[in-house]
Design a protein around this motif. Sequence first.
Motif, PDB file in Angstrom:
ATOM      1  N   TYR A 155       1.708   4.433  -2.609  1.00  0.00           N
ATOM      2  CA  TYR A 155       1.659   5.818  -2.304  1.00  0.00           C
ATOM      3  C   TYR A 155       3.293   6.335  -2.829  1.00  0.00           C
ATOM      4  CZ  TYR A 155      -1.817   4.827   0.982  1.00  0.00           C
ATOM      5  OH  TYR A 155      -3.183   4.311   1.718  1.00  0.00           O
ATOM      6  N   THR A 199       0.791  -1.197   0.183  1.00  0.00           N
ATOM      7  CA  THR A 199      -0.153  -0.042   0.046  1.00  0.00           C
ATOM      8  C   THR A 199       1.006   1.104   0.134  1.00  0.00           C
ATOM      9  OG1 THR A 199      -1.728  -1.433   1.172  1.00  0.00           O
ATOM     10  CG2 THR A 199      -2.020   0.960   0.903  1.00  0.00           C
ATOM     11  N   GLN A 256      -6.549   4.171   7.277  1.00  0.00           N
ATOM     12  CA  GLN A 256      -7.550   4.059   6.446  1.00  0.00           C
ATOM     13  C   GLN A 256      -7.889   3.003   5.674  1.00  0.00           C
ATOM     14  OE1 GLN A 256      -9.255   4.951   3.314  1.00  0.00           O
ATOM     15  NE2 GLN A 256     -11.183   4.999   4.397  1.00  0.00           N
ATOM     16  N   ALA A 257      -6.793   2.785   4.594  1.00  0.00           N
ATOM     17  CA  ALA A 257      -6.903   1.787   3.746  1.00  0.00           C
ATOM     18  C   ALA A 257      -6.883   0.347   4.525  1.00  0.00           C
ATOM     19  CB  ALA A 257      -5.700   2.033   2.966  1.00  0.00           C
ATOM     20  N   TRP A 314       5.347  13.186   0.566  1.00  0.00           N
ATOM     21  CA  TRP A 314       4.363  13.509   1.764  1.00  0.00           C
ATOM     22  C   TRP A 314       4.988  13.084   3.027  1.00  0.00           C
ATOM     23  CZ3 TRP A 314       0.380   9.585  -0.778  1.00  0.00           C
ATOM     24  CH2 TRP A 314      -0.295   9.752  -1.815  1.00  0.00           C
ATOM     25  N   GLU A 341       0.977  11.987   6.797  1.00  0.00           N
ATOM     26  CA  GLU A 341      -0.168  11.721   5.838  1.00  0.00           C
ATOM     27  C   GLU A 341      -0.039  10.317   5.337  1.00  0.00           C
ATOM     28  OE1 GLU A 341       0.743  14.771   2.591  1.00  0.00           O
ATOM     29  OE2 GLU A 341      -1.073  13.919   1.678  1.00  0.00           O
ATOM     30  N   VAL A 342       1.044   9.766   5.252  1.00  0.00           N
ATOM     31  CA  VAL A 342       1.509   8.345   4.795  1.00  0.00           C
ATOM     32  C   VAL A 342       0.502   7.396   5.754  1.00  0.00           C
ATOM     33  CG1 VAL A 342       2.866   6.368   4.311  1.00  0.00           C
ATOM     34  CG2 VAL A 342       3.434   8.555   3.374  1.00  0.00           C
ATOM     35  N   ALA A 376      -1.897   8.232   7.842  1.00  0.00           N
ATOM     36  CA  ALA A 376      -3.242   8.534   7.979  1.00  0.00           C
ATOM     37  C   ALA A 376      -4.043   7.640   6.781  1.00  0.00           C
ATOM     38  CB  ALA A 376      -3.669  10.100   7.904  1.00  0.00           C
ATOM     39  N   ARG A 377      -3.412   8.007   5.482  1.00  0.00           N
ATOM     40  CA  ARG A 377      -4.000   7.156   4.478  1.00  0.00           C
ATOM     41  C   ARG A 377      -4.054   5.579   4.851  1.00  0.00           C
ATOM     42  NH1 ARG A 377      -3.730  10.145  -0.950  1.00  0.00           N
ATOM     43  NH2 ARG A 377      -3.177  12.051  -0.553  1.00  0.00           N
ATOM     44  N   LEU A 378      -2.786   4.951   5.277  1.00  0.00           N
ATOM     45  CA  LEU A 378      -2.366   3.482   5.568  1.00  0.00           C
ATOM     46  C   LEU A 378      -3.612   3.078   6.115  1.00  0.00           C
ATOM     47  CD1 LEU A 378      -0.891   1.201   4.785  1.00  0.00           C
ATOM     48  CD2 LEU A 378       0.720   1.802   6.805  1.00  0.00           C
ATOM     49  N   THR A 387     -16.981   4.253   7.232  1.00  0.00           N
ATOM     50  CA  THR A 387     -15.632   4.270   6.748  1.00  0.00           C
ATOM     51  C   THR A 387     -15.606   2.839   5.808  1.00  0.00           C
ATOM     52  OG1 THR A 387     -15.494   2.653   8.602  1.00  0.00           O
ATOM     53  CG2 THR A 387     -14.753   4.761   8.927  1.00  0.00           C
TER      54      THR A 387
END
Length: 515
Positions: A434, A430, A456-457, A445, A449-450, A452-454, A478
């Motif tokens: 990015y 993942t 969520q994913a 990034w 930020e990384v 937070a995206r991770l 979600t």
Amino acid sequence: MSPRTGDSERSDSKRPTIYVEAMEVFQRAADLIGLDRRVRMELEEPDYEHIFYVTLKLHTRLTPLPAAEASKYADLSDSVLLPDGLEPLLDGSFVFKRRALIKANVQMREGVVRLKGKGLFKVLPGRPERFKAYRIQHNQARGPYKGGTRYHQDVSLDLFKVLAAEMTWKTSIADVPFGGAKGGIKVDPRSLSSEELEALTLRYMYRLKPLVGPNLDIPAPDVGTDANIMGLLLRQFTDGERERHALRGVITGKDTRIGGSEGRVKATGQGLAYCIQEWFAERGTTPAGSTFTLQGFGNVGSNAAEILTGLGGKLLAVNDAGGTIFSPGGIDVPDLINYVYENPANLRRTVAGYPKAQQISKSDLWDVEADICIPAALGGEINGPVAERLKVKLVAEGANGPTTPEGDRVLAKRGIELIPDIIGNAGGVTVSYYEWVQNKRMEHWSETEVNARLEQAIKSNYRIIRDISRNTPRRTATHNSMRYCIGQVVDMRTAAMVLALKRIEAHYQLEGFSQ
Ligand code: NAD
């Protein structure tokens, strides 16, 4: 038990190969969802199996003289060689570099020398050697092929087929626009000097170049390779290209200073920790106060351990290629990382000999009572007998394929829960995605930020898999599992495969087949 590192090219034809065995879960999930027959054929075997050879000129070595021959040289006096010119290898030999001869005083008889304090060595002149190399490209329905590069002595075509297919499932589960691939070289990287490893890596990419590219196939690190090796692969691929900076995304897992993503080194361990957090959250609790055991203290294992202990978990025991340690009061993970990685005397980078814990045998690891067992080394370790012994509530798979089908059946029978590898270790790919996006956009990034995206994913896809497993289709803020549940309860590994196959099948259904 079926060793996941076995060589199918030479295996007993009556025994199912590790590939056939690993595809059992694919077949099961395909049956359950009634996967289109043609899609099934597209996925049953890889698109391409590239096997090629890489040659390398090995440097001269000083190898330890067998004890039986030592008496002949009892009177040989010490040679003095510049220590900087001798690179120690794991097997006790030294790679000899010419600068060792600066101010040297060499006493040699029949090619044998005595090094002060080290004993007798035979000079083995440099020679060319041939290594078998692979790149298996399994499927690209969802995007460019994507998968790691493994340097290990026990790899085989069959193993790379397993690992490439797992990448197809994993990229689909992580919902990143990639397919699946895997490759590497049959070599023990610890038996080579740093210069030899560099030369081998450059030669591997020289042969691989027509097969990979930022929009075609994107290698990354795996067992036995790291960000340094990725830097070398990148250089060899882009050297001399007119628009080389546009090609930076051909390799992920690079150093952050040359286009790597913040958070990539820790990403796989971090992703596993997010899954474990989610497993506890379902029970209305957190990892704080929980205990875990670990196999493998490499990239995945050490990072997962550091993050989990940061969340209040306690590491009780660790096994790696060199040994096993145990401490009922808990192991200080940053201190162990220091012992393994910051200690020049610890050539094998092993937990063995760590002074602040008891040394136990590998098989004792499986008897340690804990909440979680994290396999984060090689495949095939949790077989039936091991699964019978485990005294844990959850197996959270960091490694690829650590549990055999028989191990799975035993875990299910004993009510031990599972976070399957294809979601458990999907954090790496993942964040690789990015990294690829950042390279394409020429952006960088922050780690916040990384992550937070991770988070969520990983958590949203984990929740979809859990809903498929329990057959509870839902749409929440979600995640949305409505499309994926199949009207019956299934185990977590099958549920993860159902998600992977449904997402891949959509591409064939909606895009159709080229004629
Ligand atoms: P690594 O090379 O950094 O570490 C491997 C660890 O396994 C080392 O501690 C080594 O001592 C141990 N080990 C090797 N052979 C062993 C044996 N026979 N018994 C016990 N321990 C043994 O590798 P890594 O990157 O941490 O990968 C570990 C696993 O995770 C592999 O299965 C890999 O495919 C998988 N994985 C890694 C990533 C990643 O981003 N690094 C991503 C997904 C999956």
